[in-house]
Motif scaffolding. Sequence first.
Motif, PDB file in Angstrom:
ATOM      1  N   ALA A   1       0.829  -1.204   0.000  1.00 31.92           N
ATOM      2  CA  ALA A   1       0.000   0.000   0.000  1.00 31.92           C
ATOM      3  C   ALA A   1       0.863   1.253   0.000  1.00 31.92           C
ATOM      4  CB  ALA A   1      -0.931  -0.012   1.218  1.00 31.92           C
ATOM      5  N   GLY A   2       1.955   1.232   0.762  1.00 34.04           N
ATOM      6  CA  GLY A   2       2.859   2.383   0.779  1.00 34.04           C
ATOM      7  C   GLY A   2       3.512   2.622  -0.568  1.00 34.04           C
ATOM      8  N   ARG A   3       3.880   1.562  -1.249  1.00 42.32           N
ATOM      9  CA  ARG A   3       4.502   1.695  -2.563  1.00 42.32           C
ATOM     10  C   ARG A   3       3.520   2.304  -3.560  1.00 42.32           C
ATOM     11  NH1 ARG A   3       7.872  -4.044  -3.190  1.00 42.32           N
ATOM     12  NH2 ARG A   3       9.119  -3.774  -1.306  1.00 42.32           N
ATOM     13  N   LEU A   4       2.285   1.822  -3.538  1.00 45.35           N
ATOM     14  CA  LEU A   4       1.293   2.352  -4.463  1.00 45.35           C
ATOM     15  C   LEU A   4       1.033   3.830  -4.196  1.00 45.35           C
ATOM     16  CD1 LEU A   4      -0.719   1.879  -6.740  1.00 45.35           C
ATOM     17  CD2 LEU A   4      -2.381   1.102  -5.024  1.00 45.35           C
ATOM     18  N   THR A   5       0.962   4.207  -2.935  1.00 43.43           N
ATOM     19  CA  THR A   5       0.743   5.620  -2.600  1.00 43.43           C
ATOM     20  C   THR A   5       1.890   6.486  -3.101  1.00 43.43           C
ATOM     21  OG1 THR A   5      -0.572   5.068  -0.636  1.00 43.43           O
ATOM     22  CG2 THR A   5       0.473   7.247  -0.683  1.00 43.43           C
ATOM     23  N   ARG A   6       3.121   6.044  -2.886  1.00 49.15           N
ATOM     24  CA  ARG A   6       4.276   6.839  -3.336  1.00 49.15           C
ATOM     25  C   ARG A   6       4.321   6.919  -4.863  1.00 49.15           C
ATOM     26  NH1 ARG A   6       6.396   3.860   0.889  1.00 49.15           N
ATOM     27  NH2 ARG A   6       7.481   2.379  -0.468  1.00 49.15           N
ATOM     28  N   LEU A   7       3.949   5.843  -5.521  1.00 47.50           N
ATOM     29  CA  LEU A   7       3.919   5.863  -6.981  1.00 47.50           C
ATOM     30  C   LEU A   7       2.895   6.861  -7.488  1.00 47.50           C
ATOM     31  CD1 LEU A   7       4.577   4.874  -9.817  1.00 47.50           C
ATOM     32  CD2 LEU A   7       3.008   2.955  -9.442  1.00 47.50           C
ATOM     33  N   ARG A   8       1.719   6.876  -6.906  1.00 48.45           N
ATOM     34  CA  ARG A   8       0.677   7.807  -7.359  1.00 48.45           C
ATOM     35  C   ARG A   8       1.097   9.264  -7.142  1.00 48.45           C
ATOM     36  NH1 ARG A   8      -4.123   6.171  -4.033  1.00 48.45           N
ATOM     37  NH2 ARG A   8      -5.160   7.890  -5.138  1.00 48.45           N
ATOM     38  N   ARG A   9       1.849   9.512  -6.076  1.00 42.20           N
ATOM     39  CA  ARG A   9       2.343  10.876  -5.861  1.00 42.20           C
ATOM     40  C   ARG A   9       3.316  11.274  -6.974  1.00 42.20           C
ATOM     41  NH1 ARG A   9       3.677   9.864   0.468  1.00 42.20           N
ATOM     42  NH2 ARG A   9       1.558  10.123   1.308  1.00 42.20           N
ATOM     43  N   LYS A  10       4.201  10.348  -7.343  1.00 42.46           N
ATOM     44  CA  LYS A  10       5.145  10.653  -8.422  1.00 42.46           C
ATOM     45  C   LYS A  10       4.412  10.838  -9.745  1.00 42.46           C
ATOM     46  CE  LYS A  10       9.246   8.882  -8.812  1.00 42.46           C
ATOM     47  NZ  LYS A  10      10.105  10.043  -8.491  1.00 42.46           N
ATOM     48  N   MET A  11       3.384  10.052  -9.986  1.00 47.74           N
ATOM     49  CA  MET A  11       2.595  10.212 -11.199  1.00 47.74           C
ATOM     50  C   MET A  11       1.923  11.576 -11.231  1.00 47.74           C
ATOM     51  SD  MET A  11       0.897   6.381 -11.357  1.00 47.74           S
ATOM     52  CE  MET A  11      -0.327   6.839 -12.602  1.00 47.74           C
ATOM     53  N   ALA A  12       1.370  11.983 -10.095  1.00 49.21           N
ATOM     54  CA  ALA A  12       0.714  13.299 -10.051  1.00 49.21           C
ATOM     55  C   ALA A  12       1.723  14.408 -10.327  1.00 49.21           C
ATOM     56  CB  ALA A  12       0.056  13.495  -8.685  1.00 49.21           C
ATOM     57  N   ALA A  13       2.916  14.292  -9.757  1.00 48.22           N
ATOM     58  CA  ALA A  13       3.944  15.311  -9.983  1.00 48.22           C
ATOM     59  C   ALA A  13       4.360  15.365 -11.444  1.00 48.22           C
ATOM     60  CB  ALA A  13       5.153  15.035  -9.096  1.00 48.22           C
ATOM     61  N   ALA A  14       4.356  14.213 -12.120  1.00 45.74           N
ATOM     62  CA  ALA A  14       4.741  14.144 -13.532  1.00 45.74           C
ATOM     63  C   ALA A  14       3.561  14.374 -14.471  1.00 45.74           C
ATOM     64  CB  ALA A  14       5.361  12.785 -13.829  1.00 45.74           C
ATOM     65  N   LYS A  15       2.380  14.639 -13.903  1.00 46.24           N
ATOM     66  CA  LYS A  15       1.158  14.872 -14.685  1.00 46.24           C
ATOM     67  C   LYS A  15       0.812  13.661 -15.570  1.00 46.24           C
ATOM     68  CE  LYS A  15       1.324  19.924 -14.669  1.00 46.24           C
ATOM     69  NZ  LYS A  15       2.216  19.990 -13.510  1.00 46.24           N
ATOM     70  N   ILE A  16       0.924  12.495 -14.976  1.00 42.74           N
ATOM     71  CA  ILE A  16       0.566  11.243 -15.643  1.00 42.74           C
ATOM     72  C   ILE A  16      -0.693  10.699 -14.982  1.00 42.74           C
ATOM     73  CG2 ILE A  16       1.252   8.823 -15.939  1.00 42.74           C
ATOM     74  CD1 ILE A  16       4.114   9.868 -16.284  1.00 42.74           C
ATOM     75  N   ASP A  17      -1.689  10.407 -15.809  1.00 44.17           N
ATOM     76  CA  ASP A  17      -2.965   9.924 -15.280  1.00 44.17           C
ATOM     77  C   ASP A  17      -2.967   8.410 -15.077  1.00 44.17           C
ATOM     78  OD1 ASP A  17      -4.679  12.452 -15.357  1.00 44.17           O
ATOM     79  OD2 ASP A  17      -3.881  12.377 -17.396  1.00 44.17           O
ATOM     80  N   MET A  18      -2.354   7.674 -15.997  1.00 42.55           N
ATOM     81  CA  MET A  18      -2.294   6.226 -15.843  1.00 42.55           C
ATOM     82  C   MET A  18      -0.927   5.717 -16.273  1.00 42.55           C
ATOM     83  SD  MET A  18      -4.465   3.092 -17.541  1.00 42.55           S
ATOM     84  CE  MET A  18      -3.197   2.761 -18.783  1.00 42.55           C
ATOM     85  N   LEU A  19      -0.412   4.746 -15.532  1.00 49.29           N
ATOM     86  CA  LEU A  19       0.849   4.096 -15.871  1.00 49.29           C
ATOM     87  C   LEU A  19       0.557   2.631 -16.161  1.00 49.29           C
ATOM     88  CD1 LEU A  19       3.983   4.118 -16.018  1.00 49.29           C
ATOM     89  CD2 LEU A  19       3.992   3.615 -13.555  1.00 49.29           C
ATOM     90  N   TYR A  20       1.028   2.159 -17.330  1.00 54.84           N
ATOM     91  CA  TYR A  20       0.809   0.770 -17.729  1.00 54.84           C
ATOM     92  C   TYR A  20       2.146   0.048 -17.624  1.00 54.84           C
ATOM     93  CZ  TYR A  20      -1.465  -3.116 -20.078  1.00 54.84           C
ATOM     94  OH  TYR A  20      -2.023  -4.343 -20.382  1.00 54.84           O
ATOM     95  N   ILE A  21       2.222  -0.928 -16.723  1.00 57.10           N
ATOM     96  CA  ILE A  21       3.483  -1.547 -16.318  1.00 57.10           C
ATOM     97  C   ILE A  21       3.554  -2.974 -16.835  1.00 57.10           C
ATOM     98  CG2 ILE A  21       4.875  -2.261 -14.334  1.00 57.10           C
ATOM     99  CD1 ILE A  21       3.258  -0.064 -12.743  1.00 57.10           C
ATOM    100  N   MET A  22       4.658  -3.297 -17.543  1.00 51.24           N
ATOM    101  CA  MET A  22       4.857  -4.663 -18.013  1.00 51.24           C
ATOM    102  C   MET A  22       6.237  -5.212 -17.683  1.00 51.24           C
ATOM    103  SD  MET A  22       2.792  -4.936 -21.641  1.00 51.24           S
ATOM    104  CE  MET A  22       2.907  -6.729 -21.619  1.00 51.24           C
TER     105      MET A  22
END
Length: 412
Positions: free
Chosen positions: A25-46
Amino acid sequence: MDYRDEVYFNSTPENECPFSADELAGRLTRLRRKMAAAKIDMLYIMSPENMYYLSGYQAEWYQAQSPQQWPAGSAIAVHVDHDHYILFDSEREAVLGRIFTRSTDTRRFPREALRGSAEFVAGELQREGWLKGTVAMEFGSYRPNRLISHRLEDAFVAQGARVVDGTQIMRELRWIKTPEEVGYLKEAARIANIGMAAARAAIGPGVAELDVYGEMVRAMACAGGENPGITMPVLSGTKTNALHGLATRRKMQHGEMVLVDLSGVFKRYHINFARTFSIGEPEAEVRDLTDRAARFMELVRGILRPNLPVREFNQLALDYFRQEGLWERRGWIGGYEMGIAFPPDWVGNFVFDPLADENSDAVFAPGTAVNYENQFFMPRHQGQYFTIESFLFEEDQAHMLSEQPFELIVVE
């Protein structure tokens, strides 16, 4: 429902997710913060490493070089506004996902699609409203290949998304390790030390490189170690001039150098060591070179501390090896991040090198782990003296993690 469906959808094996629910849960929260800072709405991870970091997902096969009928398909979608991810996977991996992840939203590809469908993914994400705005993909990852990446990108664009590269977002996130991850790295170091001790005990005249390889793999596996991201080199004689060679049936001879480069692995976290051995006492000029190179590590021990500036470390190496007249004999001097890895690599995202400006203004902050490599060509083309140490930085101290000496190790 046929018997296959019963197995896929009703099998409830013991969950072996390598991370706690709070950690994920902590990792997901930190990732979403970085996405918001980078103005990214969705990240698709493979990429396997990032799927694992976010969910615990791991498999033996990632369809990296498979037939085109079996495309890489498993993936994780993360939206900046939602506190859960969507895991996409084949129904053939339904049980695997239950074993290794804590996914609460898994979408299975249609049976006729077998292993992947860009249209299915785009349709599911569009219905969730996740394809509005900017979508990032990992263009710097080998997975998926270009054909599949283009197919996904085109499907996202067709739904109105703007697609950009998001390779660095999670790579940067993984640089600072949590206390849970630090514990895994320490266990990986324990396993690596067992492997190096086993290799040292196996080396000798008439012993094949693969025999040594087998002994160290067996020792680490018995200690709880996992398959490393790189096939570990055991090299003898002038073959040590090819540091990325593979162990073969070649038999070692008295008077030769032997190089062993390995990683201990625990819950996919790697710690890397390398040492050079001499079968019998080496010539005096070889001993002199290797002793002078090894003494540098005592200087490192004297400065190693949390928040050590990378520039300070680089300058120490540059000054010492020039002063000792070893600089012109170097192969490569530097290091890189240690952490999560899957085949075919264990080289992390952060790299430092005395001659490189990149990352020289950074510090080795608490929660970081790196290896450091010394490579020097020995007299008369006899091979390379090669050592690798790994450093782990915590809040109040920094560690050298190996137990073997840095000097050339003589075995009979």
